[in-house]
Enzyme design. Structure first.
Site, PDB file in Angstrom:
ATOM      1  N   HIS A  12     -32.158 -43.738 -34.801  1.00  0.00           N
ATOM      2  CA  HIS A  12     -32.018 -45.136 -34.499  1.00  0.00           C
ATOM      3  C   HIS A  12     -33.721 -45.795 -34.596  1.00  0.00           C
ATOM      4  CE1 HIS A  12     -31.379 -44.535 -29.962  1.00  0.00           C
ATOM      5  NE2 HIS A  12     -32.767 -44.507 -30.482  1.00  0.00           N
ATOM      6  N   HIS A  59     -32.846 -49.507 -24.787  1.00  0.00           N
ATOM      7  CA  HIS A  59     -33.928 -49.160 -24.458  1.00  0.00           C
ATOM      8  C   HIS A  59     -35.002 -49.983 -23.552  1.00  0.00           C
ATOM      9  CE1 HIS A  59     -32.982 -47.059 -28.111  1.00  0.00           C
ATOM     10  NE2 HIS A  59     -33.969 -46.315 -27.777  1.00  0.00           N
ATOM     11  N   HIS A 192     -37.886 -36.156 -30.506  1.00  0.00           N
ATOM     12  CA  HIS A 192     -39.130 -36.892 -30.271  1.00  0.00           C
ATOM     13  C   HIS A 192     -39.452 -37.101 -29.062  1.00  0.00           C
ATOM     14  CE1 HIS A 192     -35.840 -39.727 -30.117  1.00  0.00           C
ATOM     15  NE2 HIS A 192     -36.374 -40.830 -29.979  1.00  0.00           N
ATOM     16  N   GLU A 239     -31.814 -38.216 -26.320  1.00  0.00           N
ATOM     17  CA  GLU A 239     -31.123 -38.951 -26.878  1.00  0.00           C
ATOM     18  C   GLU A 239     -29.914 -37.883 -27.403  1.00  0.00           C
ATOM     19  OE1 GLU A 239     -33.593 -42.830 -27.708  1.00  0.00           O
ATOM     20  OE2 GLU A 239     -33.226 -41.572 -29.304  1.00  0.00           O
TER      21      GLU A 239
HETATM   22  C1  DHB Z   1     -39.006 -44.303 -32.104  1.00  0.00           C
HETATM   23  C2  DHB Z   1     -37.771 -43.345 -31.916  1.00  0.00           C
HETATM   24  C3  DHB Z   1     -36.808 -43.842 -31.119  1.00  0.00           C
HETATM   25  O1  DHB Z   1     -35.506 -43.309 -30.762  1.00  0.00           O
HETATM   26  C4  DHB Z   1     -37.056 -45.358 -30.346  1.00  0.00           C
HETATM   27  O2  DHB Z   1     -35.921 -45.647 -29.641  1.00  0.00           O
HETATM   28  C5  DHB Z   1     -38.161 -45.869 -30.563  1.00  0.00           C
HETATM   29  C6  DHB Z   1     -39.016 -45.266 -31.317  1.00  0.00           C
HETATM   30  C7  DHB Z   1     -40.135 -43.655 -33.101  1.00  0.00           C
HETATM   31  O3  DHB Z   1     -39.984 -42.395 -33.494  1.00  0.00           O
HETATM   32  O4  DHB Z   1     -40.905 -44.483 -33.254  1.00  0.00           O
HETATM   33 FE    FE Z   2     -34.569 -44.272 -28.933  1.00  0.00          FE
END
Ligand code: DHB
Ligand code: FE
Length: 279
Positions: A12, A59, A192, A239
């Site tokens: 997302h 977030h 990530h 997540e």
């Molecule tokens: C990114 C990924 C995410 O899940 C998020 O909530 C905010 C940023 C990213 O990779 O930039």
């Molecule tokens: Fe996220």
């Protein structure tokens, strides 16, 4: 009675919202990512779900670190999006189905999941970007039930707890008296990490293993601890518990219709999966 027709998952990442606004679908950076979604769209066009349960994480738009519910469910007929500071356009309000929400909340609380119910709730990119990807014509048309799980402040619910929440959501949907076809969407992931010394961390081997095992062996993945998940997928890769909650809700025979994995999109291993659920 309501019936669960399948599950969808997608990362997302806010930058996707920016790319959609700028129509970068053919841009070489974005094309391998966006090219996967028409296949999900074809499946949705064939199945025609009437409602979507959207399992995501906030977030910092609606809940901040000072008040962080583990599980929060929207119980409204409309959910507003707001500017989160990512420079992505604010979208018109998404449609809710308060009646279906209250049925799910009642059913979950009866099963001893203590839910924070929200009659007014802002939805951020964790909700809005997947709606734009799967319903590009009008992301605000299909009635939704937002299910928000804490993935941002420890302690987070364990992967198994989220899987079991999904199971309970599945039972709640199947006991809903209206003849609705319901699709369950899980958002976020895959690996990530946005901050700290491991910022930029992506684990392709782990992501591909999860993309494979979530189809037929979700319990194996649900046995990981939250710390295992952070170690293997990065702090924000946690997540993935949202995907496990989605998978838990698919109570029938599950068949993979389509999947995609592409790195990187922004800082993330971007994954997508379409699962069909037969009674
Ligand atoms: C990114 C990924 C995410 O899940 C998020 O909530 C905010 C940023 C990213 O990779 O930039
Ligand atoms: Fe996220």
């Amino acid at each position: 009675m309501a019936r669960i027709v399948g599950g969808l998952t997608t990362s997302h990442i806010p930058a996707i919202g920016g790319a959609i606004a700028k129509k970068l679908f053919e841009d070489p950076y974005w094309k391998p990512f966006f090219d996967a979604y028409p296949k999900a769209r074809n499946w949705l066009d064939a199945v025609k779900p009437d409602a979507a349960i959207v399992i995501y994480n906030d977030h910092g738009l609606n809940f901040f670190l000072d008040k962080m519910p583990t599980f929060a469910i929207g119980a409204a007929d409309q959910y507003r999006n707001e500017d989160e500071g990512w420079g992505i356009p604010k979208l018109p309000p998404f449609k809710g189905d308060a009646k279906l929400s209250w049925h799910i909340i009642e059913s979950l609380v009866a099963e001893e999941f203590d839910i924070c119910h929200c009659q007014d709730m802002l939805v951020d990119h964790g909700f809005a970007v997947p709606m734009q990807l799967f319903w590009p014509q009008d992301p605000t048309a299909i009635p939704t039930v937002p299910v928000c799980i804490n993935t941002v402040q420890h302690p987070m619910p364990s992967p198994m707890r989220c899987f079991k929440l999904g199971r309970a959501i599945g039972r709640a949907i199947e006991s809903y008296p209206e003849d609705l076809k319901v699709v369950v969407v899980g958002t976020g992931g895959m690996s990530h990490q946005l901050d700290g010394t491991r910022a930029g961390f992506i684990n392709k081997a782990f992501d591909l293993m999860c993309l494979d095992k979530i189809v037929d062996e979700p319990e194996t993945l649900a046995k990981m601890s939250s710390l295992d998940l952070v170690r293997e997928a990065g702090a924000q890769g946690a997540e993935f518990i949202l995907w496990l909650a989605m998978r838990g809700a698919l109570t029938g025979r599950v068949r993979k219709v389509h999947s995609n994995y592409h790195i990187p999109i922004s800082n993330t291993g971007a994954g997508m999966l379409v699962l069909e659920n037969a009674a």
